[in-house]
Design an enzyme around this catalytic site. Structure first.
Site, PDB file in Angstrom:
ATOM      1  N   LYS A 170      15.482  41.146  31.610  1.00 54.97           N
ATOM      2  CA  LYS A 170      14.073  40.871  31.277  1.00 54.97           C
ATOM      3  C   LYS A 170      13.281  40.702  32.574  1.00 54.97           C
ATOM      4  CE  LYS A 170      11.121  37.613  30.848  1.00 54.97           C
ATOM      5  NZ  LYS A 170       9.877  38.347  31.082  1.00 54.97           N
ATOM      6  N   GLU A 245      17.538  30.531  41.161  1.00 54.83           N
ATOM      7  CA  GLU A 245      16.891  30.623  42.482  1.00 54.83           C
ATOM      8  C   GLU A 245      15.421  30.345  42.251  1.00 54.83           C
ATOM      9  OE1 GLU A 245      18.156  30.700  45.305  1.00 54.83           O
ATOM     10  OE2 GLU A 245      20.202  31.323  44.861  1.00 54.83           O
ATOM     11  N   CYS A 279       9.569  33.698  48.406  1.00 54.75           N
ATOM     12  CA  CYS A 279      10.148  32.361  48.244  1.00 54.75           C
ATOM     13  C   CYS A 279      10.634  31.823  49.583  1.00 54.75           C
ATOM     14  CB  CYS A 279      11.280  32.409  47.232  1.00 54.75           C
ATOM     15  SG  CYS A 279      12.465  33.693  47.600  1.00 54.75           S
ATOM     16  N   GLU A 381       4.873  24.061  46.380  1.00 53.31           N
ATOM     17  CA  GLU A 381       4.823  25.480  46.728  1.00 53.31           C
ATOM     18  C   GLU A 381       3.476  26.076  46.303  1.00 53.31           C
ATOM     19  OE1 GLU A 381       7.156  28.331  44.407  1.00 53.31           O
ATOM     20  OE2 GLU A 381       7.958  29.078  46.296  1.00 53.31           O
TER      21      GLU A 381
HETATM   22  P1  NAD Z   1       8.125  32.225  36.518  1.00 54.69           P
HETATM   23  O1  NAD Z   1       9.073  31.076  36.446  1.00 54.69           O
HETATM   24  O2  NAD Z   1       6.788  32.069  35.929  1.00 54.69           O
HETATM   25  O3  NAD Z   1       8.767  33.494  35.789  1.00 54.69           O
HETATM   26  C1  NAD Z   1      10.028  33.992  36.157  1.00 54.69           C
HETATM   27  C2  NAD Z   1      10.607  34.747  34.974  1.00 54.69           C
HETATM   28  O4  NAD Z   1      10.913  33.816  33.924  1.00 54.69           O
HETATM   29  C3  NAD Z   1       9.656  35.779  34.366  1.00 54.69           C
HETATM   30  O5  NAD Z   1      10.395  36.933  33.993  1.00 54.69           O
HETATM   31  C4  NAD Z   1       9.125  35.053  33.146  1.00 54.69           C
HETATM   32  O6  NAD Z   1       8.674  35.930  32.140  1.00 54.69           O
HETATM   33  C5  NAD Z   1      10.355  34.282  32.714  1.00 54.69           C
HETATM   34  N1  NAD Z   1      10.072  33.132  31.838  1.00 54.69           N
HETATM   35  C6  NAD Z   1       8.926  32.416  31.746  1.00 54.69           C
HETATM   36  N2  NAD Z   1       9.057  31.448  30.822  1.00 54.69           N
HETATM   37  C7  NAD Z   1      10.307  31.539  30.326  1.00 54.69           C
HETATM   38  C8  NAD Z   1      11.040  30.798  29.349  1.00 54.69           C
HETATM   39  N3  NAD Z   1      10.493  29.779  28.691  1.00 54.69           N
HETATM   40  N4  NAD Z   1      12.312  31.167  29.105  1.00 54.69           N
HETATM   41  C9  NAD Z   1      12.887  32.192  29.773  1.00 54.69           C
HETATM   42  N5  NAD Z   1      12.244  32.930  30.694  1.00 54.69           N
HETATM   43  C10 NAD Z   1      10.966  32.612  30.975  1.00 54.69           C
HETATM   44  O7  NAD Z   1       8.042  32.647  38.055  1.00 54.69           O
HETATM   45  P2  NAD Z   1       7.109  33.787  38.703  1.00 54.69           P
HETATM   46  O8  NAD Z   1       5.712  33.259  38.748  1.00 54.69           O
HETATM   47  O9  NAD Z   1       7.380  35.113  38.081  1.00 54.69           O
HETATM   48  O10 NAD Z   1       7.709  33.864  40.185  1.00 54.69           O
HETATM   49  C11 NAD Z   1       7.285  33.045  41.229  1.00 54.69           C
HETATM   50  C12 NAD Z   1       8.324  31.992  41.518  1.00 54.69           C
HETATM   51  O11 NAD Z   1       9.577  32.616  41.792  1.00 54.69           O
HETATM   52  C13 NAD Z   1       8.015  31.181  42.760  1.00 54.69           C
HETATM   53  O12 NAD Z   1       8.246  29.815  42.495  1.00 54.69           O
HETATM   54  C14 NAD Z   1       9.017  31.681  43.785  1.00 54.69           C
HETATM   55  O13 NAD Z   1       9.360  30.756  44.778  1.00 54.69           O
HETATM   56  C15 NAD Z   1      10.175  32.016  42.923  1.00 54.69           C
HETATM   57  N6  NAD Z   1      11.076  32.944  43.605  1.00 54.69           N
HETATM   58  C16 NAD Z   1      12.277  32.459  44.057  1.00 54.69           C
HETATM   59  C17 NAD Z   1      13.161  33.286  44.722  1.00 54.69           C
HETATM   60  C18 NAD Z   1      14.480  32.763  45.201  1.00 54.69           C
HETATM   61  O14 NAD Z   1      15.400  33.560  45.353  1.00 54.69           O
HETATM   62  N7  NAD Z   1      14.622  31.474  45.442  1.00 54.69           N
HETATM   63  C19 NAD Z   1      12.829  34.625  44.923  1.00 54.69           C
HETATM   64  C20 NAD Z   1      11.598  35.088  44.465  1.00 54.69           C
HETATM   65  C21 NAD Z   1      10.731  34.232  43.790  1.00 54.69           C
END
Ligand code: NAD
Length: 479
Positions: A170, A245, A279, A381
């Site tokens: 997904k 992550e 990130c 963040e």
């Molecule tokens: P997000 O948490 O909003 O979404 C991430 C994913 O989770 C998306 O596919 C989203 O549709 C899904 N999601 C949302 N609600 C959900 C639920 N209730 N159940 C299951 N899945 C759900 O994050 P984002 O805004 O897409 O990404 C930004 C974040 O990602 C930042 O905090 C960044 O630091 C982090 N990030 C971390 C790394 C790492 O490796 N540490 C790498 C890249 C990004």
């Protein structure tokens, strides 16, 4: 309409999501099918049915498929990079670099399929032998964020398949284009139907279905802390394996003895490139007194030379923010930092239209000085081109400030001292430590991940990926 891949077939969704170019919001990249929970259920059923045969596929079969996928991604780097830059907003060279990384990851894990490893030991009992082997875990649910639309999917999908698991993937709602293109390559790769499924849709619908379905043996998640906590709670409730992550607030220390040019380049690169939406971005600079004013002046000079424009235009240093919501968050945090007593030394201006007059989500990179550890700007963040600066008396105080964070993903130090570099590598409370390098920008063949609130569970990438995507079996034999 770009469709979902379920049980080897392209299927319509129940709603449509429009993929918008953040460099020019008039440009619609495409319409992507949004699945509902029933379609996610079909994908999980297909993966479950495909698992017994795929888990017994030969390493050669898995090598051939993953290697060919990697070859195609690398051959199409210019086209896939253009799509990625268009939907996410990182610059074309950055986007092509990400595509190359994805191709290399598939090739690395093709090799890992041939090198499963294991141990043969004598038992403590006479006449008994012990084998320790790794087996696939089953159906894995992979949930990814928007900021690396092809590399993060690649670093989850490739090891999952290499070790014999079936996948329900997904992607993030904002960037379905690269995910769909990767799925299309996988659909022609020779994988049996159901081994790999793409289910685009809302996190609260498709994501939650993956978290709660007992047929999904493991969840690998990258995204925000708030969503990660939901993943953890759901997985623990049904004893599923999971890996998270999440965010970062990565510090970079600049010591008096640093090479000024090296320090400025590392800070500008990891703070602002990819629009600060990494990130591993260094969003907290900790600068010792003796170099502080010279360093800030050099940062401001360098920042004034950066060209903010359409991500795909030659010469652009920094593209737009990904969408209106993220842009609002960036602007809010600049105001919060100023309200807390921070000084906006440079940037932070909203640009409504680029050099060609196209409307987009542009923001000039912001540098905020005179901040302290307790301020929200140093604890939360932002995930945009916003960097704060703290002063420190000496290395010891700088180290303490660097470690004073709920996060622990990446950290960096700019110094010419072997003593401080060596001490920092051991004492920084981060999963990845950089000396005289940007905190962002890592290799694809070594472990990736952090500590504290940034990560949970086994590391991703490199040989360590086997920890998550396999389960260990210990077998005893008496001849
Ligand atoms: P997000 O948490 O909003 O979404 C991430 C994913 O989770 C998306 O596919 C989203 O549709 C899904 N999601 C949302 N609600 C959900 C639920 N209730 N159940 C299951 N899945 C759900 O994050 P984002 O805004 O897409 O990404 C930004 C974040 O990602 C930042 O905090 C960044 O630091 C982090 N990030 C971390 C790394 C790492 O490796 N540490 C790498 C890249 C990004």
């Amino acid at each position: 309409m770009f469709k979902n891949l379920i049980a080897g077939e392209w299927q319509d969704g129940h709603a449509v999501s429009r993929n918008i170019n953040p460099s020019d919001t008039r440009d619609v990249i495409g319409e992507y099918a949004q699945a509902d929970a029933a379609q996610a259920d079909l994908a999980i059923a297909a993966a479950t049915a495909a698992f017994p045969a795929w888990s017994l596929s030969t390493p050669q079969q898995r090598f051939d498929i993953l290697d060919a996928v990697g070859t195609e991604i690398l051959a199409r780097r210019a086209e896939l990079g253009d799509l990625l830059a268009r939907e996410e907003g990182k610059t074309l060279p950055e986007a092509i670099g990400e595509v190359v990384r994805a191709g290399n990851i598939f090739k690395f894990f093709a090799g890992e399929a041939l090198r499963p490893g294991g141990e043969t030991l004598p038992s403590v009992r006479p006449g008994v032998g012990v084998d320790v082997t790794r087996e696939p875990i089953g159906v894995v649910g992979l949930i990814t964020p928007w900021n690396f639309p092809i590399a993060i999917p690649a670093w989850k999908i490739a090891p999952a398949l290499a070790f014999g698991n079936c996948v329900v993937f997904k992607p993030a709602d904002l960037v379905p284009g690269s995910a769909w293109a990767l799925a299309e390559i996988l659909s022609r790769s020779g994988l049996p139907a159901g081994v790999f499924n793409l289910v685009m849709g809302r996190g609260s619908v498709v994501g939650e279905k993956l978290l709660n379905d007992p047929r999904v043996a493991a969840i690998s998640f990258t995204g925000s802390v708030a969503t990660g906590q939901k993943v953890a709670a759901a997985a623990v409730a049904r004893m599923a394996k999971f890996q998270l992550e999440m965010g970062g607030k990565n510090p970079m220390i600049v010591l008096d003895d640093a090479d000024l040019g090296v320090a400025v380049n590392a800070a500008v690169n990891s703070g602002f490139f990819s629009t600060g939406q990494r990130c591993t971005a260094s969003s907290r600079l900790i600068v010792t007194d003796g170099i502080h004013d010279r360093f800030i002046a050099a940062m401001v000079d360098k920042m004034k030379t950066l060209k903010i424009d359409d991500a795909r235009k030659s010469g652009t240093d920094i593209g737009p923010v990904v969408d209106a919501g993220q842009l609002g968050q960036d602007v809010d945090y600049i105001a919060i930092a100023q309200g807390e007593g921070g000084r906006l030394a440079q940037g932070g201006e909203r640009i409504e239209h680029n050099a060609d007059g196209a409307p987009g989500f542009y923001l000039t990179p912001a540098l905020i000085t005179d901040t302290t550890a307790a301020m929200r700007i140093n604890r939360e963040e932002v995930f945009g081109p916003v960097v704060s600066v703290m002063r420190a008396k000496n290395y010891e105080e700088a180290l303490a400030l660097a470690n004073d964070s709920p996060f622990g993903l990446a950290s960096g130090i700019a110094t010419t001292s072997l003593k401080y570099a060596t001490h920092f590598k051991r004492h920084s409370q981060a999963g990845m430590v950089m000396v005289n390098l940007p905190t962002a920008g890592v290799d694809y063949h070594v472990p990736f991940g952090g500590r504290k609130g940034s990560s949970y569970g086994p590391r991703e990438q490199g040989r360590h990926a086997a920890e998550f995507y396999t389960t260990v079996k210990t077998a005893y034999t008496q001849a």
